[in-house]
Design a protein around this motif. Structure first.
Motif, mmCIF file in Angstrom:
data_model
loop_
_atom_site.group_PDB
_atom_site.id
_atom_site.type_symbol
_atom_site.label_atom_id
_atom_site.label_comp_id
_atom_site.label_asym_id
_atom_site.label_seq_id
_atom_site.Cartn_x
_atom_site.Cartn_y
_atom_site.Cartn_z
ATOM 1 N N LEU B 72 1.016 -1.217 0.008
ATOM 2 C CA LEU B 72 -0.156 0.079 -0.008
ATOM 3 C C LEU B 72 0.935 1.235 -0.017
ATOM 4 N N CYS B 73 1.763 1.206 0.710
ATOM 5 C CA CYS B 73 2.792 2.481 0.887
ATOM 6 C C CYS B 73 3.386 2.714 -0.371
ATOM 7 N N GLU B 76 0.894 4.098 -2.840
ATOM 8 C CA GLU B 76 0.321 5.508 -2.282
ATOM 9 C C GLU B 76 1.315 6.592 -2.594
ATOM 10 N N CYS B 77 2.284 6.177 -2.575
ATOM 11 C CA CYS B 77 3.691 7.305 -2.777
ATOM 12 C C CYS B 77 3.528 8.076 -3.777
ATOM 13 N N PRO B 78 3.498 9.368 -3.527
ATOM 14 C CA PRO B 78 3.066 10.270 -4.748
ATOM 15 C C PRO B 78 4.253 10.272 -5.723
ATOM 16 N N ASP B 79 5.579 10.058 -4.938
ATOM 17 C CA ASP B 79 6.593 10.251 -5.967
ATOM 18 C C ASP B 79 7.540 8.797 -6.302
ATOM 19 N N TRP B 80 6.847 7.928 -5.783
ATOM 20 C CA TRP B 80 7.274 6.625 -6.077
ATOM 21 C C TRP B 80 8.512 6.433 -5.690
ATOM 22 N N CYS B 81 8.985 6.668 -4.456
ATOM 23 C CA CYS B 81 10.129 6.565 -3.666
ATOM 24 C C CYS B 81 10.332 5.329 -2.914
ATOM 25 N N ILE B 82 9.339 4.485 -2.811
ATOM 26 C CA ILE B 82 9.374 3.384 -1.845
ATOM 27 C C ILE B 82 9.695 2.075 -2.666
ATOM 28 N N CYS B 116 11.664 11.567 -1.769
ATOM 29 C CA CYS B 116 10.783 11.687 -0.699
ATOM 30 C C CYS B 116 10.245 13.073 -0.709
ATOM 31 N N MET B 117 9.018 13.313 -0.341
ATOM 32 C CA MET B 117 8.856 14.738 -0.127
ATOM 33 C C MET B 117 8.224 14.802 1.168
ATOM 34 N N TYR B 118 8.515 13.924 1.903
ATOM 35 C CA TYR B 118 7.958 13.969 3.221
ATOM 36 C C TYR B 118 6.330 14.404 3.499
ATOM 37 N N CYS B 119 5.727 13.784 2.780
ATOM 38 C CA CYS B 119 4.450 13.954 2.670
ATOM 39 C C CYS B 119 3.891 13.161 3.826
ATOM 40 N N GLY B 120 4.391 11.970 4.147
ATOM 41 C CA GLY B 120 4.054 11.028 5.469
ATOM 42 C C GLY B 120 2.606 10.247 4.816
ATOM 43 N N ILE B 121 2.306 10.054 3.597
ATOM 44 C CA ILE B 121 1.278 9.292 3.209
ATOM 45 C C ILE B 121 1.469 8.023 3.507
ATOM 46 N N CYS B 122 2.901 7.564 3.144
ATOM 47 C CA CYS B 122 2.975 6.114 3.618
ATOM 48 C C CYS B 122 2.806 5.617 5.131
ATOM 49 N N VAL B 123 3.305 6.501 5.929
ATOM 50 C CA VAL B 123 3.070 6.240 7.369
ATOM 51 C C VAL B 123 1.398 6.413 7.740
ATOM 52 N N GLU B 124 0.854 7.220 7.090
ATOM 53 C CA GLU B 124 -0.711 7.220 7.266
ATOM 54 C C GLU B 124 -1.190 6.169 6.786
ATOM 55 N N VAL B 125 -0.946 5.605 5.578
ATOM 56 C CA VAL B 125 -1.594 4.686 4.905
ATOM 57 C C VAL B 125 -1.388 3.134 5.493
ATOM 58 N N CYS B 126 -0.027 2.913 6.045
ATOM 59 C CA CYS B 126 0.251 1.567 6.455
ATOM 60 C C CYS B 126 -0.792 1.028 7.548
ATOM 61 N N PRO B 127 -1.349 -0.162 7.010
ATOM 62 C CA PRO B 127 -2.733 -0.683 7.984
ATOM 63 C C PRO B 127 -1.919 -1.466 9.206
ATOM 64 N N PHE B 128 -0.911 -2.001 9.103
ATOM 65 C CA PHE B 128 -0.135 -2.637 10.086
ATOM 66 C C PHE B 128 1.030 -1.905 10.862
ATOM 67 N N ASP B 129 0.907 -0.530 11.174
ATOM 68 C CA ASP B 129 1.953 0.170 11.665
ATOM 69 C C ASP B 129 3.391 -0.258 11.695
ATOM 70 N N ALA B 130 3.702 -0.424 10.250
ATOM 71 C CA ALA B 130 5.051 -0.737 10.184
ATOM 72 C C ALA B 130 5.926 0.492 9.988
ATOM 73 N N LEU B 131 5.445 1.463 9.478
ATOM 74 C CA LEU B 131 6.219 2.905 9.258
ATOM 75 C C LEU B 131 6.211 3.842 10.252
ATOM 76 N N PHE B 132 7.026 4.509 10.480
ATOM 77 C CA PHE B 132 6.857 5.476 11.529
ATOM 78 C C PHE B 132 7.857 6.808 11.305
ATOM 79 N N TRP B 133 7.283 7.856 11.471
ATOM 80 C CA TRP B 133 8.358 9.275 11.629
ATOM 81 C C TRP B 133 9.142 9.289 12.690
ATOM 82 N N SER B 134 10.530 9.556 12.390
ATOM 83 C CA SER B 134 11.599 9.861 13.182
ATOM 84 C C SER B 134 11.998 11.138 13.071
#
Lengths: 320, 204
Positions: B72-73, B76-82, B116-134
């Motif tokens: 999903l991340c 959803e990533c707007p600039d396809w950096c994952i 990455c443009m630091y939009c945080g959509i990947c963190v928001e969209v992850c349904p299993f809480d695997a991505l976090f902001w540091s």
């Protein structure tokens, strides 16, 4: 032999003052200006709060290439920084800092010498502006000339007022004759002298001739490296000289408590205070437009200076 | 043309009110002097670390164990950096005679922080809480290719993720706690229902 040694020591002392004080003023400007703008200013050079920033700047300037533009009048171009800088060194020699013979060289017609030689300093900028073969430099040079014309006059007039009050044109003589009530008596003259001096040094808010955002540093546009550094040094040496002169003429030089032993300290203190005011003014006020500059000199400063002379004359006649 | 007649700066004021000539100039001097006596605004960054708010978007950490390679991340990533690579593995049946299960195994998880443009959509969209902001932000590189952080690096960032800020005192209960409380309440009610029943049983 002893005389030669004495002269050499005095000249050495003046030269040291000439090298050190402008740097002190420059460093103070860095710090004071920064704090007045909510900044810290230089913090790294030299370790403690950037005390060696200007030394570092000097080293940087010394490393830079000395460029002379192809179309420039080579000799005049290269000579200009020296013409701008040396007069201030010469002026420093005759400024008394303490009672007795605490002066580089006693000159009888001190005021004449000082004002004449300070006028030469501005010539350096004029030479630079003309010789650079650059339209911005030429503009800057011409603005410098116009400024010199209009601000030299109030300076001379107010200095004349003090000379009238003291009845002498020698600088130590003026300070000797000083009484505390001269300060309120000559206050208008002092303000006019100080302001006109600022304009002559092209310090903000009277810096239209160098206006970096407008005509790219005016006469100094084409200068690099050490020659540019000499112009900068001339500006700060000019501040020292102007503040010292204002102190001597209007603030009573070494007069103050314990003047016999600590007179020189009083002179330095008053000079430092005035230097702070110079920096303070620079931080506070925006640049005057060229026409405002001229108008200010001719319609405000000169009438005030003339009024001061009249006042001095009247008081002098009344008390004698 | 209304131009100040002198440097006194009293022009531009309404004609009715009298102002002392030069008061504007004095006010200017007072402002700069007052600023000088106040504390400076300068942040001495490399010498003093900045105090960042807890939700600062510095870098993204990956908690690998939670990732199910749902992609999903990445989608959803707007600039396809994952970048995600994975393969399927079959898991032997848990009980004898059961059916074999297939499971996604993560081979590669990388985020290209130069895109990455630091939009945080990947963190928001992850349904299993695997991505976090540091809040870590000091990962500049001299080679742009070094900005692609592979999974081991993303894992390292995970340990710098701060604990989530405390909830507002008036906030709704978190769902997990609400669910757990509900279950506990149910059990307690059940026990309550059984307790009064016991003496009744004895009576009967």
């Amino acid at each position: 032999m002893n005389d030669v040694l004495d002269v050499a020591l005095r000249l050495l002392a003046v030269f040291l003052v000439f090298l050190v004080f402008p740097l002190l003023v420059g460093q103070t400007e860095h710090k004071v200006m920064a704090h007045m703008q909510g900044r810290l200013g230089p913090m790294y050079a030299g370790g403690f709060h950037g005390w060696a920033q200007l030394v570092a700047d000097g080293v940087k300037f010394a490393q830079k290439e000395d460029v002379v533009p192809a179309g420039a009048d080579r000799r005049v171009f290269q000579l200009a920084p020296a013409v701008a800088l040396l007069p201030y060194l010469l002026v420093l020699i005759v400024i008394p800092i303490g009672p007795g013979n605490a002066v580089g060289r006693f000159v009888d017609a001190g005021i004449f010498f000082v004002l004449a030689v300070m006028g030469v300093g501005v010539l350096g900028a004029l030479m630079a502006g003309w010789a650079s073969a650059n339209k911005f430099s030429l503009l800057g040079g011409l603005r410098t000339a116009a400024q010199l014309m209009s601000y030299e006059l109030p300076m001379l007039l107010t200095a004349a007022s003090v000379a009238m009050a003291a009845g002498t044109v020698s600088l130590p003589g003026i300070v000797d004759a000083f009484e505390w009530w001269w300060v309120p008596w000559q206050i208008v003259g002092g303000l006019v002298f100080f302001t006109a001096g600022l304009a002559e040094l092209q310090r903000p808010p009277f810096d239209a001739p160098v206006a970096d955002s407008e005509i790219i540093f005016g006469a100094y546009t084409e200068y690099t490296g050490l020659r540019f550094a000499m112009f900068l040094l001339a500006e700060y040496a000019g501040i020292v000289v102007l503040c010292a002169l204002t102190t001597v003429l209007f603030l009573g030089g070494w007069h103050g408590p314990y003047a016999d032993g600590l007179g020189w300290l009083w002179t330095l203190l008053k000079t430092a205070l005035l230097a702070f005011v110079v920096i303070w003014l620079r931080v506070t006020y925006p640049r005057l437009r060229e026409d405002q500059l001229q108008k200010f000199a001719w319609t405000t400063l000169i009438p005030l200076a003339l009024a001061q002379i009249a006042l001095t004359g009247i008081v002098k006649v009344v008390i004698s | 043309m209304s131009r100040p007649s002198s440097a006194a700066g009293s022009a531009g004021k309404p004609a009715g009110r009298f102002t002392i000539p030069g008061s504007g100039l004095a006010k200017g001097l007072a402002v700069t002097l007052r600023t000088m006596t106040r504390k400076t605004q300068t942040r001495q960054y490399p010498d003093v670390q900045p105090e960042l708010p807890p939700r600062t978007r510095g870098v993204i950490g990956l908690f690998e164990e939670n990732c199910t390679v749902c992609m999903l991340c990445a989608r959803e990533c707007p600039d396809w950096c994952i970048y995600i690579d994975s393969h399927k593995e079959t898991v032997p049946p848990a009980t004898p005679g059961g059916r074999e299960r297939s499971r996604n195994v993560l081979d590669r998880f990388a985020i290209d922080f130069s895109l990455c443009m630091y939009c945080g959509i990947c963190v928001e969209v992850c349904p299993f809480d695997a991505l976090f902001w540091s809040p870590e932000f000091e990962y500049a590189e001299t080679d742009i290719r070094e900005l692609v952080h592979e999974r081991d690096r993303l894992r390292e960032w995970m340990w710098t993720v701060p604990a989530p800020p405390a909830l507002d005192p008036a906030a709704e209960e978190p769902k997990e706690i609400a669910a757990a409380r509900k279950a506990a309440d149910k059990l307690a009610a059940q026990a309550q229902a059984e307790q009064p029943g016991r003496p009744g049983e004895g009576d009967a």
